[in-house]
Design a protein around this motif. Sequence first.
Motif, PDB file in Angstrom:
ATOM      1  N   GLN A  58     -31.297  66.954  50.831  1.00  0.00           N
ATOM      2  CA  GLN A  58     -30.651  67.971  50.006  1.00  0.00           C
ATOM      3  C   GLN A  58     -29.338  68.424  50.640  1.00  0.00           C
ATOM      4  OE1 GLN A  58     -33.802  70.860  49.778  1.00  0.00           O
ATOM      5  NE2 GLN A  58     -34.624  69.991  47.885  1.00  0.00           N
ATOM      6  N   TRP A  59     -29.328  68.566  51.957  1.00  0.00           N
ATOM      7  CA  TRP A  59     -28.107  69.011  52.643  1.00  0.00           C
ATOM      8  C   TRP A  59     -27.010  67.960  52.534  1.00  0.00           C
ATOM      9  CZ3 TRP A  59     -25.915  73.244  53.551  1.00  0.00           C
ATOM     10  CH2 TRP A  59     -24.826  73.320  54.408  1.00  0.00           C
ATOM     11  N   GLN A  60     -27.368  66.684  52.593  1.00  0.00           N
ATOM     12  CA  GLN A  60     -26.372  65.620  52.425  1.00  0.00           C
ATOM     13  C   GLN A  60     -25.741  65.690  51.041  1.00  0.00           C
ATOM     14  OE1 GLN A  60     -28.565  62.056  53.342  1.00  0.00           O
ATOM     15  NE2 GLN A  60     -28.124  62.196  55.522  1.00  0.00           N
ATOM     16  N   ILE A  61     -26.540  65.958  50.029  1.00  0.00           N
ATOM     17  CA  ILE A  61     -26.019  66.083  48.665  1.00  0.00           C
ATOM     18  C   ILE A  61     -25.079  67.285  48.570  1.00  0.00           C
ATOM     19  CG2 ILE A  61     -26.661  66.602  46.272  1.00  0.00           C
ATOM     20  CD1 ILE A  61     -29.274  64.958  46.861  1.00  0.00           C
ATOM     21  N   ILE A  62     -25.492  68.408  49.143  1.00  0.00           N
ATOM     22  CA  ILE A  62     -24.651  69.608  49.126  1.00  0.00           C
ATOM     23  C   ILE A  62     -23.316  69.332  49.811  1.00  0.00           C
ATOM     24  CG2 ILE A  62     -24.412  71.950  50.099  1.00  0.00           C
ATOM     25  CD1 ILE A  62     -27.479  72.234  49.566  1.00  0.00           C
ATOM     26  N   CYS A  63     -23.340  68.685  50.962  1.00  0.00           N
ATOM     27  CA  CYS A  63     -22.100  68.384  51.688  1.00  0.00           C
ATOM     28  C   CYS A  63     -21.193  67.467  50.877  1.00  0.00           C
ATOM     29  CB  CYS A  63     -22.412  67.762  53.043  1.00  0.00           C
ATOM     30  SG  CYS A  63     -23.103  68.936  54.220  1.00  0.00           S
ATOM     31  N   LYS A  64     -21.775  66.502  50.212  1.00  0.00           N
ATOM     32  CA  LYS A  64     -20.982  65.581  49.396  1.00  0.00           C
ATOM     33  C   LYS A  64     -20.316  66.321  48.248  1.00  0.00           C
ATOM     34  CE  LYS A  64     -21.001  61.320  46.864  1.00  0.00           C
ATOM     35  NZ  LYS A  64     -21.642  60.145  46.417  1.00  0.00           N
ATOM     36  N   ILE A  65     -21.072  67.173  47.541  1.00  0.00           N
ATOM     37  CA  ILE A  65     -20.512  67.923  46.423  1.00  0.00           C
ATOM     38  C   ILE A  65     -19.427  68.879  46.904  1.00  0.00           C
ATOM     39  CG2 ILE A  65     -21.008  69.666  44.655  1.00  0.00           C
ATOM     40  CD1 ILE A  65     -23.782  68.307  44.359  1.00  0.00           C
ATOM     41  N   ARG A  66     -19.674  69.563  48.010  1.00  0.00           N
ATOM     42  CA  ARG A  66     -18.681  70.509  48.542  1.00  0.00           C
ATOM     43  C   ARG A  66     -17.381  69.818  48.910  1.00  0.00           C
ATOM     44  NH1 ARG A  66     -21.177  74.051  53.202  1.00  0.00           N
ATOM     45  NH2 ARG A  66     -19.011  74.703  53.316  1.00  0.00           N
ATOM     46  N   GLY A  67     -17.462  68.546  49.258  1.00  0.00           N
ATOM     47  CA  GLY A  67     -16.267  67.797  49.625  1.00  0.00           C
ATOM     48  C   GLY A  67     -15.441  67.327  48.444  1.00  0.00           C
ATOM     49  N   GLU A  68     -16.002  67.433  47.254  1.00  0.00           N
ATOM     50  CA  GLU A  68     -15.287  67.011  46.053  1.00  0.00           C
ATOM     51  C   GLU A  68     -14.272  68.074  45.641  1.00  0.00           C
ATOM     52  OE1 GLU A  68     -15.668  64.064  44.311  1.00  0.00           O
ATOM     53  OE2 GLU A  68     -16.989  63.442  45.942  1.00  0.00           O
ATOM     54  N   SER A  69     -13.192  67.628  45.032  1.00  0.00           N
ATOM     55  CA  SER A  69     -12.152  68.531  44.563  1.00  0.00           C
ATOM     56  C   SER A  69     -12.692  69.472  43.484  1.00  0.00           C
ATOM     57  CB  SER A  69     -10.996  67.711  43.992  1.00  0.00           C
ATOM     58  OG  SER A  69      -9.994  68.554  43.493  1.00  0.00           O
ATOM     59  N   GLY A  70     -12.368  70.736  43.598  1.00  0.00           N
ATOM     60  CA  GLY A  70     -12.760  71.714  42.598  1.00  0.00           C
ATOM     61  C   GLY A  70     -14.037  72.473  42.914  1.00  0.00           C
ATOM     62  N   PHE A  71     -14.731  72.068  43.964  1.00  0.00           N
ATOM     63  CA  PHE A  71     -15.980  72.740  44.339  1.00  0.00           C
ATOM     64  C   PHE A  71     -15.762  73.585  45.578  1.00  0.00           C
ATOM     65  CE2 PHE A  71     -17.434  69.181  41.808  1.00  0.00           C
ATOM     66  CZ  PHE A  71     -18.420  69.752  41.036  1.00  0.00           C
ATOM     67  N   GLY A  72     -16.449  74.707  45.635  1.00  0.00           N
ATOM     68  CA  GLY A  72     -16.363  75.595  46.787  1.00  0.00           C
ATOM     69  C   GLY A  72     -17.752  75.988  47.248  1.00  0.00           C
ATOM     70  N   TRP A  73     -17.810  76.990  48.118  1.00  0.00           N
ATOM     71  CA  TRP A  73     -19.073  77.452  48.682  1.00  0.00           C
ATOM     72  C   TRP A  73     -19.050  78.965  48.771  1.00  0.00           C
ATOM     73  CZ3 TRP A  73     -23.722  75.574  49.433  1.00  0.00           C
ATOM     74  CH2 TRP A  73     -24.607  76.223  50.301  1.00  0.00           C
ATOM     75  N   ASP A  74     -20.062  79.617  48.233  1.00  0.00           N
ATOM     76  CA  ASP A  74     -20.223  81.068  48.349  1.00  0.00           C
ATOM     77  C   ASP A  74     -21.188  81.310  49.507  1.00  0.00           C
ATOM     78  OD1 ASP A  74     -21.141  83.725  48.168  1.00  0.00           O
ATOM     79  OD2 ASP A  74     -20.765  83.774  46.010  1.00  0.00           O
ATOM     80  N   ASP A  75     -20.652  81.771  50.627  1.00  0.00           N
ATOM     81  CA  ASP A  75     -21.476  81.934  51.826  1.00  0.00           C
ATOM     82  C   ASP A  75     -22.475  83.081  51.699  1.00  0.00           C
ATOM     83  OD1 ASP A  75     -22.079  80.791  54.335  1.00  0.00           O
ATOM     84  OD2 ASP A  75     -21.124  82.482  55.345  1.00  0.00           O
ATOM     85  N   ASN A  76     -22.178  84.077  50.898  1.00  0.00           N
ATOM     86  CA  ASN A  76     -23.132  85.178  50.692  1.00  0.00           C
ATOM     87  C   ASN A  76     -24.349  84.706  49.904  1.00  0.00           C
ATOM     88  OD1 ASN A  76     -21.610  87.137  52.033  1.00  0.00           O
ATOM     89  ND2 ASN A  76     -20.394  87.538  50.214  1.00  0.00           N
ATOM     90  N   MET A  77     -24.109  83.933  48.847  1.00  0.00           N
ATOM     91  CA  MET A  77     -25.204  83.467  48.001  1.00  0.00           C
ATOM     92  C   MET A  77     -25.745  82.103  48.438  1.00  0.00           C
ATOM     93  SD  MET A  77     -24.002  84.770  44.262  1.00  0.00           S
ATOM     94  CE  MET A  77     -25.591  84.388  43.560  1.00  0.00           C
ATOM     95  N   LYS A  78     -25.037  81.468  49.392  1.00  0.00           N
ATOM     96  CA  LYS A  78     -25.437  80.149  49.909  1.00  0.00           C
ATOM     97  C   LYS A  78     -25.563  79.142  48.766  1.00  0.00           C
ATOM     98  CE  LYS A  78     -25.946  81.857  54.064  1.00  0.00           C
ATOM     99  NZ  LYS A  78     -24.723  82.230  54.671  1.00  0.00           N
ATOM    100  N   MET A  79     -24.485  79.051  47.972  1.00  0.00           N
ATOM    101  CA  MET A  79     -24.520  78.125  46.854  1.00  0.00           C
ATOM    102  C   MET A  79     -23.138  77.549  46.569  1.00  0.00           C
ATOM    103  SD  MET A  79     -25.044  80.814  43.702  1.00  0.00           S
ATOM    104  CE  MET A  79     -24.854  79.669  42.387  1.00  0.00           C
ATOM    105  N   ILE A  80     -23.147  76.395  45.932  1.00  0.00           N
ATOM    106  CA  ILE A  80     -21.918  75.733  45.526  1.00  0.00           C
ATOM    107  C   ILE A  80     -21.320  76.497  44.350  1.00  0.00           C
ATOM    108  CG2 ILE A  80     -21.016  73.614  44.482  1.00  0.00           C
ATOM    109  CD1 ILE A  80     -23.192  72.118  46.078  1.00  0.00           C
ATOM    110  N   THR A  81     -19.989  76.571  44.333  1.00  0.00           N
ATOM    111  CA  THR A  81     -19.299  77.243  43.241  1.00  0.00           C
ATOM    112  C   THR A  81     -18.252  76.296  42.638  1.00  0.00           C
ATOM    113  OG1 THR A  81     -17.624  78.156  44.723  1.00  0.00           O
ATOM    114  CG2 THR A  81     -19.552  79.535  44.273  1.00  0.00           C
TER     115      THR A  81
END
Length: 99
Positions: A58-81
């Motif tokens: 799951q973490w590998q998938i999250i890292c891959k998505i976060r690396g894509e253009s247009g995606f971010g990370w909300d550190d408070n909610m611990k989720m992709i944005t």
Amino acid sequence: MEHVFLEILAEEAQKGNKPSNTFKTVSIKRVVEAISERFQVQCDAKHVENHLRTVKNQWQIICKIRGESGFGWDDNMKMITCVRATYDAAAMVIYVYIC
């Protein structure tokens, strides 16, 4: 249960009980004992090791998505944005890929 699992493994890593890409047996046993006792369930080392593999995937998938253009990370909610248009475009790519 997930929080206890990750909290203990994080502590074990800080103690140096994760010398490479896997945890020492003592760390796995600590998780087994904590989950069994706290949640009154039958837990063994295989359960912990299998769940650890799931978390790593799951973490590998999250890292891959976060690396894509247009995606971010909300550190408070611990989720992709992302904005709705980025989400829709990504969902369409996945839909076309699986169909």
